[in-house]
Scaffold this motif. Sequence first.
Motif, mmCIF file in Angstrom:
data_model
loop_
_atom_site.group_PDB
_atom_site.id
_atom_site.type_symbol
_atom_site.label_atom_id
_atom_site.label_comp_id
_atom_site.label_asym_id
_atom_site.label_seq_id
_atom_site.Cartn_x
_atom_site.Cartn_y
_atom_site.Cartn_z
ATOM 1 N N LEU A 1 -0.196 74.381 12.121
ATOM 2 C CA LEU A 1 -0.248 75.205 10.915
ATOM 3 C C LEU A 1 0.916 74.917 9.974
ATOM 4 O O LEU A 1 0.773 75.013 8.753
ATOM 5 C CB LEU A 1 -0.255 76.687 11.295
ATOM 6 C CG LEU A 1 -1.539 77.219 11.938
ATOM 7 C CD1 LEU A 1 -1.320 78.619 12.470
ATOM 8 C CD2 LEU A 1 -2.694 77.179 10.954
ATOM 9 N N SER A 2 2.050 74.542 10.528
ATOM 10 C CA SER A 2 3.232 74.303 9.697
ATOM 11 C C SER A 2 3.152 73.009 8.896
ATOM 12 O O SER A 2 3.991 72.773 8.031
ATOM 13 C CB SER A 2 4.488 74.276 10.578
ATOM 14 O OG SER A 2 4.550 73.097 11.363
ATOM 15 N N THR A 3 2.150 72.167 9.184
ATOM 16 C CA THR A 3 2.030 70.905 8.452
ATOM 17 C C THR A 3 1.564 71.108 7.015
ATOM 18 O O THR A 3 1.561 70.163 6.223
ATOM 19 C CB THR A 3 1.054 69.943 9.149
ATOM 20 O OG1 THR A 3 -0.240 70.556 9.244
ATOM 21 C CG2 THR A 3 1.545 69.577 10.538
ATOM 22 N N SER A 4 1.161 72.328 6.664
ATOM 23 C CA SER A 4 0.675 72.592 5.313
ATOM 24 C C SER A 4 1.141 73.965 4.862
ATOM 25 O O SER A 4 1.101 74.922 5.634
ATOM 26 C CB SER A 4 -0.854 72.525 5.263
ATOM 27 O OG SER A 4 -1.339 72.916 4.001
ATOM 28 N N ASP A 5 1.568 74.043 3.620
ATOM 29 C CA ASP A 5 1.957 75.347 3.062
ATOM 30 C C ASP A 5 0.994 75.797 1.967
ATOM 31 O O ASP A 5 1.249 76.762 1.253
ATOM 32 C CB ASP A 5 3.387 75.302 2.526
ATOM 33 C CG ASP A 5 3.598 74.218 1.483
ATOM 34 O OD1 ASP A 5 2.606 73.551 1.105
ATOM 35 O OD2 ASP A 5 4.748 74.027 1.046
ATOM 36 N N ASP A 6 -0.131 75.106 1.827
ATOM 37 C CA ASP A 6 -1.110 75.496 0.801
ATOM 38 C C ASP A 6 -2.533 75.399 1.350
ATOM 39 O O ASP A 6 -3.423 74.837 0.741
ATOM 40 C CB ASP A 6 -0.959 74.642 -0.459
ATOM 41 C CG ASP A 6 -1.189 73.154 -0.199
ATOM 42 O OD1 ASP A 6 -1.234 72.757 0.994
ATOM 43 O OD2 ASP A 6 -1.329 72.391 -1.162
#
Length: 322
Positions: free
Chosen positions: A72-77
């Motif tokens: 989940l942390s691989t993307s912030d959008d």
Amino acid sequence: MMRLFGWLCAVVLFSLSAPAQSLRVVELNCENLFDCRDDSLKQDEEYLPEATRHWTKRRYWRKMNNIAQELLSTSDDGIPDLIALCEVENDTVMHDLTKRSLLRNAGYEYVMTSSPDLRGIDVALLYSPYAFVPVSSYPIRITPVEGMRPTRDILYVSGRTVTDDTLHVFVVHAPSRYGGERYSRPFRMAVAERLCQSVDSIQLMAPDAHILIAGDFNDEADGPVLQHICRHRLRNLTKEARGQNGVSGTYRYKGQWGSIDHVLGSRSLYKKVDTAYVHAPKFLLEDEKLYGGYRPRRTYNGMKHQNGYSDHLPLVVRLQWF
């Protein structure tokens, strides 16, 4: 935990409402994502509660949620659209990861192999049904060459993207370098040859086909195996991928960063690459006291359990469709 749950719900809602202008792909070797139960047909005794590693349910679920947090942390959008995973044991593990871990509200479905690998490890593809709909999938069995143990199947999945394009996806976990690079090279080359046969078949029917290959190849970008694969009208989309905090690869051995994980693509996809990088935030790293710098924060340091993630770091590729 409630704050994390709320954040995850917001991420999922955003991903459903955001315009489908890109496809985000993540590749990760999970480092021995085993359950706690004995499979009498596989050599999985190392990861049992009574074994030396004391692989208990508590440790299993900590690992499961750590992997979920890492993805989940691989993307912030939004959430990743496709996730290629290596070193996952079985369907139980994948069900727990997608339906019972911190990923449970992301809506992921998955396809995986059931290989003859002696330890029972396999590969899998997670996909968001809002971004990719599989049409067909099957495992590709590798015929062992002399001296080679049974290895992981290659996973093949073809499907439709939201732009109504056909995307052909392969997930690979090639044999390790156990016994030395030169000794084990024919084993990895056998996997590469079988992969290239399938790629050639697709390109024969559709020369401009969108082909995506992701996984742990146990070979560097300039190594003979990767070079052989790339001669089949493929490009290494992550050859120059780097990460924050001085990270220059996905795996570290004796103080040296190396990239044995790769995302490859057909020339049609190479033109669509917006970004490609190694995901290396501080929480996925630990100090390497002997050699200096950082290394991936793995689950075990020798036989000592620590609240780690994996000995590999994730690769992230963002493809811009419009």
